[in-house]
Design a protein around this motif. Structure first.
Motif, PDB file in Angstrom:
ATOM      1  N   LEU A 146       0.747  -1.279  -0.003  1.00 52.73           N
ATOM      2  CA  LEU A 146       0.028  -0.044  -0.051  1.00 52.73           C
ATOM      3  C   LEU A 146       0.821   1.368   0.001  1.00 52.73           C
ATOM      4  N   THR A 147       1.829   1.188   0.816  1.00 55.86           N
ATOM      5  CA  THR A 147       3.027   2.535   0.985  1.00 55.86           C
ATOM      6  C   THR A 147       3.550   2.880  -0.467  1.00 55.86           C
ATOM      7  N   ILE A 148       3.974   1.670  -1.147  1.00 51.87           N
ATOM      8  CA  ILE A 148       4.642   1.671  -2.318  1.00 51.87           C
ATOM      9  C   ILE A 148       3.705   2.338  -3.362  1.00 51.87           C
ATOM     10  N   SER A 149       2.243   1.994  -3.357  1.00 51.54           N
ATOM     11  CA  SER A 149       1.565   2.615  -4.279  1.00 51.54           C
ATOM     12  C   SER A 149       1.071   3.908  -3.892  1.00 51.54           C
ATOM     13  N   ILE A 150       1.235   4.170  -2.563  1.00 48.73           N
ATOM     14  CA  ILE A 150       0.923   5.548  -2.177  1.00 48.73           C
ATOM     15  C   ILE A 150       2.063   6.507  -2.994  1.00 48.73           C
ATOM     16  N   ALA A 151       3.247   6.047  -2.668  1.00 51.00           N
ATOM     17  CA  ALA A 151       4.554   6.846  -2.939  1.00 51.00           C
ATOM     18  C   ALA A 151       4.455   7.005  -4.802  1.00 51.00           C
ATOM     19  N   LYS A 152       3.910   6.010  -5.351  1.00 51.70           N
ATOM     20  CA  LYS A 152       3.910   6.194  -6.673  1.00 51.70           C
ATOM     21  C   LYS A 152       2.835   7.273  -7.343  1.00 51.70           C
ATOM     22  N   ARG A 153       1.948   7.370  -6.360  1.00 54.74           N
ATOM     23  CA  ARG A 153       0.807   8.118  -6.867  1.00 54.74           C
ATOM     24  C   ARG A 153       1.174   9.718  -6.366  1.00 54.74           C
ATOM     25  N   TYR A 154       1.726   9.739  -5.131  1.00 57.20           N
ATOM     26  CA  TYR A 154       2.123  11.265  -4.538  1.00 57.20           C
ATOM     27  C   TYR A 154       3.208  11.788  -4.912  1.00 57.20           C
ATOM     28  N   LEU A 155       4.238  11.165  -5.339  1.00 57.37           N
ATOM     29  CA  LEU A 155       5.556  11.448  -5.725  1.00 57.37           C
ATOM     30  C   LEU A 155       5.375  12.268  -7.185  1.00 57.37           C
ATOM     31  N   GLN A 156       6.098  13.299  -7.073  1.00 58.38           N
ATOM     32  CA  GLN A 156       6.355  13.918  -8.410  1.00 58.38           C
ATOM     33  C   GLN A 156       6.864  13.063  -9.405  1.00 58.38           C
ATOM     34  N   LYS A 157       6.475  13.219 -10.822  1.00 56.98           N
ATOM     35  CA  LYS A 157       6.874  12.242 -11.738  1.00 56.98           C
ATOM     36  C   LYS A 157       8.471  12.117 -12.107  1.00 56.98           C
ATOM     37  N   THR A 158       9.357  13.092 -11.973  1.00 54.78           N
ATOM     38  CA  THR A 158      10.636  13.028 -12.105  1.00 54.78           C
ATOM     39  C   THR A 158      11.403  13.427 -10.805  1.00 54.78           C
ATOM     40  N   ASN A 159      12.541  12.858 -10.563  1.00 53.66           N
ATOM     41  CA  ASN A 159      13.382  13.285  -9.367  1.00 53.66           C
ATOM     42  C   ASN A 159      12.700  13.121  -7.968  1.00 53.66           C
ATOM     43  N   GLY A 160      11.784  12.080  -7.976  1.00 53.89           N
ATOM     44  CA  GLY A 160      11.158  11.872  -6.666  1.00 53.89           C
ATOM     45  C   GLY A 160      11.828  10.493  -5.978  1.00 53.89           C
ATOM     46  N   CYS A 161      11.907  10.665  -4.544  1.00 55.30           N
ATOM     47  CA  CYS A 161      12.614   9.864  -3.911  1.00 55.30           C
ATOM     48  C   CYS A 161      11.542   9.126  -2.854  1.00 55.30           C
ATOM     49  N   PHE A 162      11.670   7.907  -2.466  1.00 55.57           N
ATOM     50  CA  PHE A 162      10.939   7.179  -1.596  1.00 55.57           C
ATOM     51  C   PHE A 162      12.022   6.189  -0.589  1.00 55.57           C
ATOM     52  N   ILE A 163      11.502   6.384   0.664  1.00 55.48           N
ATOM     53  CA  ILE A 163      12.362   5.588   1.529  1.00 55.48           C
ATOM     54  C   ILE A 163      11.282   4.637   2.473  1.00 55.48           C
ATOM     55  N   MET A 164      11.422   3.466   2.750  1.00 53.50           N
ATOM     56  CA  MET A 164      10.469   2.803   3.208  1.00 53.50           C
ATOM     57  C   MET A 164      11.058   1.569   4.175  1.00 53.50           C
ATOM     58  N   LYS A 165      10.474   1.765   5.330  1.00 56.23           N
ATOM     59  CA  LYS A 165      10.948   0.566   6.427  1.00 56.23           C
ATOM     60  C   LYS A 165      10.233  -0.835   5.996  1.00 56.23           C
ATOM     61  N   THR A 166      11.016  -1.822   5.862  1.00 60.46           N
ATOM     62  CA  THR A 166      10.267  -3.087   5.885  1.00 60.46           C
ATOM     63  C   THR A 166      11.185  -4.029   6.660  1.00 60.46           C
ATOM     64  N   PHE A 167      10.767  -5.473   6.685  1.00 62.78           N
ATOM     65  CA  PHE A 167      11.726  -6.460   7.554  1.00 62.78           C
ATOM     66  C   PHE A 167      12.235  -7.519   6.589  1.00 62.78           C
ATOM     67  N   GLN A 168      13.422  -8.121   6.990  1.00 61.88           N
ATOM     68  CA  GLN A 168      14.053  -9.034   6.518  1.00 61.88           C
ATOM     69  C   GLN A 168      13.164 -10.304   6.395  1.00 61.88           C
ATOM     70  N   ASN A 169      12.629 -10.599   5.407  1.00 60.33           N
ATOM     71  CA  ASN A 169      11.904 -12.063   5.202  1.00 60.33           C
ATOM     72  C   ASN A 169      11.649 -12.295   3.769  1.00 60.33           C
ATOM     73  N   ASN A 170      11.122 -13.391   3.526  1.00 59.25           N
ATOM     74  CA  ASN A 170      11.003 -13.991   2.116  1.00 59.25           C
ATOM     75  C   ASN A 170      10.278 -13.150   1.228  1.00 59.25           C
ATOM     76  N   MET A 171       9.633 -11.855   1.609  1.00 60.06           N
ATOM     77  CA  MET A 171       8.872 -10.901   0.923  1.00 60.06           C
ATOM     78  C   MET A 171       9.665  -9.854   0.498  1.00 60.06           C
ATOM     79  N   LEU A 172      10.859  -9.829   1.117  1.00 60.07           N
ATOM     80  CA  LEU A 172      11.598  -8.361   0.861  1.00 60.07           C
ATOM     81  C   LEU A 172      12.303  -8.461  -0.675  1.00 60.07           C
ATOM     82  N   LYS A 173      12.258  -9.667  -1.475  1.00 61.58           N
ATOM     83  CA  LYS A 173      12.831  -9.691  -2.753  1.00 61.58           C
ATOM     84  C   LYS A 173      11.696  -9.096  -3.550  1.00 61.58           C
TER      85      LYS A 173
END
Ligand SMILES: C[S@@+](CC[C@H](N)C(=O)[O-])C[C@H]1O[C@@H](n2cnc3c(N)ncnc32)[C@H](O)[C@@H]1O
Length: 188
Positions: free
Chosen positions: A127-154
């Motif tokens: 959900l956070t990634i989809s928000i970032a994609k929609r709320y970031l400007q189209k160029t020169n946008g940066c996104f930082i997100m916390k997650t956890f080391q598990n089999n979904m990280l990849k």
């Protein structure tokens, strides 16, 4: 530095959380500059990251959202809401597509049941990634997100790589080694 020292350092600097030093390291990596721009802080309470941005990047406009309350910070527009409803917040919605940086330190409450916790983290991260994609400007946008080391990280990393030109995984020095927490960041 010893972990308790990070907490002490945060307190000495008047920051609400030691998490600011994790953000600081990543912002340094992406060479984030103090030019005009908007920042969206997702899962912002108690407010350390918002404080850090407004203090060190005073030209930025900071918007923050959390399901919990957050004591006000001068210069930060805060809304108490679940991120599932972010599009219903008029002030945020009308700025959609214009954020230079989206930062997310969101973590769901852990149940202690490993499979459930992994699924909850994954759902919130997607959900956070989809928000970032929609709320970031189209160029020169940066996104930082916390997650956890598990089999979904990849899978999360691959999902980000579809949209961002550069995606990195990073474990900040200020992050507890045993926590499994890790940060993904993307630059477009
Ligand atoms: C680790 S804390 C953030 C700390 C913050 N970066 C700081 O430096 O003070 C994670 C936050 O995510 C929030 N959170 C979790 N799920 C959420 C959701 N669905 N919507 C909004 N906020 C959420 C929690 O309420 C919590 O305050």
């Amino acid at each position: 530095m010893h972990l308790d020292s990070w907490a002490k350092k945060a307190k000495d600097h008047g920051y609400r959380s030691r998490a600011v030093f994790k953000l600081e390291e990543i912002l340094r990596k992406i060479k984030f500059e103090n030019t005009d721009g908007k920042v969206l802080d997702i899962g912002s309470s108690p407010g350390g990251w918002s404080q850090y941005i407004i203090r060190n990047y005073p030209k930025k406009e900071v918007y923050a959202i959390d399901v919990l309350d957050m004591k006000s910070i001068d210069g930060v527009f805060f809304v108490k809401e679940d991120i599932h409803n972010i599009d219903e917040i008029e002030t945020l919605y009308k700025n959609k597509g214009s954020f230079e940086l989206v930062i997310s330190d969101i973590a769901p409450n852990l149940t202690g049941i490993n499979a459930v916790d992994i699924e909850n983290v994954y759902e919130l991260n997607i959900l956070t990634i989809s928000i970032a994609k929609r709320y970031l400007q189209k160029t020169n946008g940066c996104f930082i997100m916390k997650t956890f080391q598990n089999n979904m990280l990849k899978i999360l990393r691959e999902n980000m790589a579809i949209y961002f030109d550069m995606v990195q995984t990073y474990k900040p020095a200020a992050s507890k080694k045993q926590s499994g927490e890790i940060y993904l960041y993307g630059v477009k």
